[in-house]
Design an enzyme around this catalytic site. Structure first.
Site, PDB file in Angstrom:
ATOM      1  N   ASP A  79      14.191  -2.869  13.248  1.00  0.00           N
ATOM      2  CA  ASP A  79      15.084  -1.915  12.556  1.00  0.00           C
ATOM      3  C   ASP A  79      14.502  -0.513  12.732  1.00  0.00           C
ATOM      4  O   ASP A  79      14.305   0.227  11.772  1.00  0.00           O
ATOM      5  CB  ASP A  79      15.186  -2.292  11.067  1.00  0.00           C
ATOM      6  CG  ASP A  79      16.341  -1.580  10.368  1.00  0.00           C
ATOM      7  OD1 ASP A  79      17.125  -0.884  11.045  1.00  0.00           O
ATOM      8  OD2 ASP A  79      16.463  -1.719   9.142  1.00  0.00           O
ATOM      9  N   GLU A 109       0.859  -1.184   0.000  1.00  0.00           N
ATOM     10  CA  GLU A 109       0.000   0.000   0.000  1.00  0.00           C
ATOM     11  C   GLU A 109       0.899   1.240   0.000  1.00  0.00           C
ATOM     12  O   GLU A 109       1.874   1.297   0.763  1.00  0.00           O
ATOM     13  CB  GLU A 109      -0.834  -0.054   1.285  1.00  0.00           C
ATOM     14  CG  GLU A 109      -1.540   1.199   1.661  1.00  0.00           C
ATOM     15  CD  GLU A 109      -2.079   1.155   3.105  1.00  0.00           C
ATOM     16  OE1 GLU A 109      -2.922   1.991   3.412  1.00  0.00           O
ATOM     17  OE2 GLU A 109      -1.654   0.284   3.893  1.00  0.00           O
TER      18      GLU A 109
HETATM   19  P1  ADP Z   1      14.849   0.383   1.804  1.00  0.00           P
HETATM   20  O1  ADP Z   1      14.332  -1.017   1.926  1.00  0.00           O
HETATM   21  O2  ADP Z   1      15.656   0.606   0.564  1.00  0.00           O
HETATM   22  O3  ADP Z   1      15.581   0.863   3.052  1.00  0.00           O
HETATM   23  P2  ADP Z   1      12.458   1.825   2.660  1.00  0.00           P
HETATM   24  O4  ADP Z   1      11.494   0.764   3.013  1.00  0.00           O
HETATM   25  O5  ADP Z   1      13.156   2.500   3.811  1.00  0.00           O
HETATM   26  O6  ADP Z   1      13.550   1.310   1.606  1.00  0.00           O
HETATM   27  O7  ADP Z   1      11.691   2.896   1.781  1.00  0.00           O
HETATM   28  C1  ADP Z   1      12.350   3.981   1.127  1.00  0.00           C
HETATM   29  C2  ADP Z   1      11.573   5.280   1.342  1.00  0.00           C
HETATM   30  O8  ADP Z   1      10.290   5.159   0.767  1.00  0.00           O
HETATM   31  C3  ADP Z   1      11.339   5.572   2.822  1.00  0.00           C
HETATM   32  O9  ADP Z   1      12.328   6.409   3.339  1.00  0.00           O
HETATM   33  C4  ADP Z   1       9.978   6.237   2.838  1.00  0.00           C
HETATM   34  O10 ADP Z   1      10.136   7.640   2.741  1.00  0.00           O
HETATM   35  C5  ADP Z   1       9.292   5.747   1.584  1.00  0.00           C
HETATM   36  N1  ADP Z   1       8.271   4.697   1.875  1.00  0.00           N
HETATM   37  C6  ADP Z   1       8.473   3.500   2.475  1.00  0.00           C
HETATM   38  N2  ADP Z   1       7.342   2.791   2.490  1.00  0.00           N
HETATM   39  C7  ADP Z   1       6.387   3.558   1.907  1.00  0.00           C
HETATM   40  C8  ADP Z   1       4.996   3.379   1.623  1.00  0.00           C
HETATM   41  N3  ADP Z   1       4.362   2.237   1.925  1.00  0.00           N
HETATM   42  N4  ADP Z   1       4.335   4.377   1.013  1.00  0.00           N
HETATM   43  C9  ADP Z   1       4.978   5.529   0.675  1.00  0.00           C
HETATM   44  N5  ADP Z   1       6.282   5.762   0.888  1.00  0.00           N
HETATM   45  C10 ADP Z   1       6.987   4.795   1.508  1.00  0.00           C
END
Ligand code: ADP
Length: 305
Positions: free
Chosen positions: A209, A105
């Site tokens: 984390d 989502e």
């Molecule tokens: P990685 O696995 O590369 O560390 P993240 O899960 O931290 O990536 O996601 C990267 C960026 O995307 C996050 O810093 C956040 O700002 C954004 N993000 C993460 N999940 C969502 C989401 N479900 N919807 C919108 N933006 C998201």
């Protein structure tokens, strides 16, 4: 970081295939597809995909890293099932056009206020209250992109020593960090019991984390946590990590403590718990994390004197 990031024509084909997978999984029609890159992640390439009734958040990486996305999917499911703190709902994981993907989502983020931090403190304590029979998890996962072994143990000290500290120390040795770090690490692992005198943690469902980069709020101010590395372990490890890179707002800690106070000895165990993440950063990024890890172990060893 996703180093072999594909050229745009290959990427377009990947997104077209993922959209088809979403269409099959949800039965929704897809209008004109569009994507935009989202920055901020350390490990994967992230995108917002539009064209369905709702936008989706997509992560991509090499096809062989699919288990990393499957484990993240399972972690988000596990947290969502507790109905305590909001996480992005996971929809799909798989391989499209030779790349591993995760579809979640998409959540539009807003500004955190005092109330959101309070809510997060309370909700995290509720998440930690989820009981379990053992330390560990149903599957291994990753912390960053480093493997994180989770096979069960009834004993927390054994779990933390063998699956966390010794595992990262061994990885550090294979990355060339052999001398002082290993000598200090061995001494620490041999004497861990001192840090747990009079303290018996219970297995809590952890985010795993929980640094500031994995926390946000939605447009209504409701806290959202994402990118978990779940397992059942000592709740103090999540709290410690919130303090590692700058700390959360004071309201968060006050609300957590009001819900479930931390026990004596946390201030020292916090160093022991954050050492794991610093060793992981050493293994992922190298550099000054070596001296930081050595300093932390030296501080802990001073407690033994
Ligand atoms: P990685 O696995 O590369 O560390 P993240 O899960 O931290 O990536 O996601 C990267 C960026 O995307 C996050 O810093 C956040 O700002 C954004 N993000 C993460 N999940 C969502 C989401 N479900 N919807 C919108 N933006 C998201």
């Amino acid at each position: 970081m996703y180093k072999d990031f594909p050229a745009s024509d290959r990427l377009l084909k990947t997104f077209t295939t993922i959209a088809e997978h979403i269409r099959v999984a949800t039965g929704q029609p897809c209008a004109a597809l569009s994507t935009r890159r989202i920055n901020g992640g350390d490990i994967n390439a992230a995108f917002c995909l539009e064209g369905f009734a709702k936008p989706y958040f997509i992560k991509l990486n090499r096809a062989d890293l699919l288990p990393m996305f499957q484990a993240e999917f399972a972690g988000l499911q596990a947290i969502a099932a507790t109905d305590t703190v909001r996480v992005p709902q996971p929809l799909l994981s798989g391989v499209a056009n030779g790349q591993a993907y995760l579809v979640l989502e998409h959540i539009a983020f807003g500004q955190a206020n005092r109330q959101s931090w309070q809510t997060l403190g309370r909700q995290l304590a509720d998440l930690h209250r989820q009981p379990h029979a053992y330390f560990g998890w149903q599957r291994d996962n990753t912390i960053g992109s480093t493997p994180q072994p989770n096979h069960a143990s009834a004993d927390w000290l054994t779990f933390w020593r063998d699956r966390r500290l010794a595992y990262q120390l061994q990885l550090a040795a294979s990355n060339g960090y052999r001398g002082n770090l290993q000598r200090l690490g061995e001494r620490l692992c041999a004497d861990l019991a001192v840090f747990f005198a009079g303290y018996q943690p219970v297995p809590s469902l952890l985010h795993g984390d929980l640094w500031g980069g994995n926390v946000a709020v939605d447009r209504q101010g409701v806290p959202v946590i994402f990118d978990p590395a779940c397992y059942y372990g000592d709740r103090e490890t999540d709290l410690a990590m919130t303090e590692l890179f700058g700390g959360f707002a004071a309201e968060f800690y006050a609300a957590y403590q009001a819900q479930w106070p931390l026990e004596e000895g946390y201030a020292v165990r916090k160093i022991l718990y954050n050492l794991y993440h610093i060793l992981n950063h050493l293994n992922l990024f190298g550099g000054h994390y070596l001296s930081q890890a050595e300093k932390m172990i030296t501080l802990l060893l001073a407690e033994l004197a």
